[in-house]
Design a protein around this motif. Structure first.
Motif, PDB file in Angstrom:
ATOM      1  N   SER A  41       1.100  -0.843  -4.921  1.00 55.64           N
ATOM      2  CA  SER A  41       0.028  -0.801  -5.918  1.00 55.64           C
ATOM      3  C   SER A  41      -0.608  -2.170  -6.101  1.00 55.64           C
ATOM      4  N   TYR A  42       0.125  -3.234  -5.798  1.00 54.49           N
ATOM      5  CA  TYR A  42      -0.395  -4.581  -6.035  1.00 54.49           C
ATOM      6  C   TYR A  42      -1.123  -5.165  -4.827  1.00 54.49           C
ATOM      7  N   GLN A  43      -0.896  -4.686  -3.630  1.00 57.49           N
ATOM      8  CA  GLN A  43      -1.667  -4.984  -2.422  1.00 57.49           C
ATOM      9  C   GLN A  43      -1.788  -6.458  -2.049  1.00 57.49           C
ATOM     10  N   TYR A  83      -0.819 -15.311  -9.326  1.00 55.53           N
ATOM     11  CA  TYR A  83      -0.006 -14.109  -9.172  1.00 55.53           C
ATOM     12  C   TYR A  83       1.186 -14.207 -10.094  1.00 55.53           C
ATOM     13  N   VAL A  85      -0.114  -9.997 -10.080  1.00 60.00           N
ATOM     14  CA  VAL A  85      -1.197  -9.162 -10.605  1.00 60.00           C
ATOM     15  C   VAL A  85      -0.812  -7.706 -10.454  1.00 60.00           C
ATOM     16  N   ASP A  86      -1.470  -6.848 -11.208  1.00 61.90           N
ATOM     17  CA  ASP A  86      -1.286  -5.390 -11.140  1.00 61.90           C
ATOM     18  C   ASP A  86       0.181  -4.968 -11.233  1.00 61.90           C
TER      19      ASP A  86
END
Length: 99
Positions: A41-43, A83, A85-86
């Protein structure tokens, strides 16, 4: 004309002093198992390092992390600024891997 030259010189000075901002954190060492990173999900990151308590997203410009997949290693590197993130993990720029 002088304003253009002054702007260019200022820009070059700014760039030269900020080129290494992505790894401005201090060097750290972490021991764990390197795994290939699948869809997340964070890619960000190409691999992960799994420790007993946490996991980290990794990338390296110096080391082929694929050579260490499935192995317990100690990495040296630094956190990449901006970072996580997400909801993702800390992002580490790896400079060295020791088996």
């Amino acid at each position: 004309m002088k304003a253009i030259i002054l702007s260019l010189v200022t820009g070059l000075i700014f760039l030269s002093t900020n080129c290494d901002r992505q790894n401005s954190e201090e060097q750290m060492q972490i021991t764990g198992t390197i795994e290939s990173q699948g869809i997340t999900s964070y890619q960000y990151g190409t691999h992960t390092l799994n420790t007993e308590d946490e996991f980290y997203a990794l990338k390296s410009e110096k080391v082929s992390l694929d050579e260490y997949v499935g192995k317990e290693v100690t990495i040296s590197g630094s956190k990449i600024e901006g970072y996580p993130v997400d909801g993702g993990p800390d992002y580490i720029l790896v400079t060295e891997v020791k088996e």
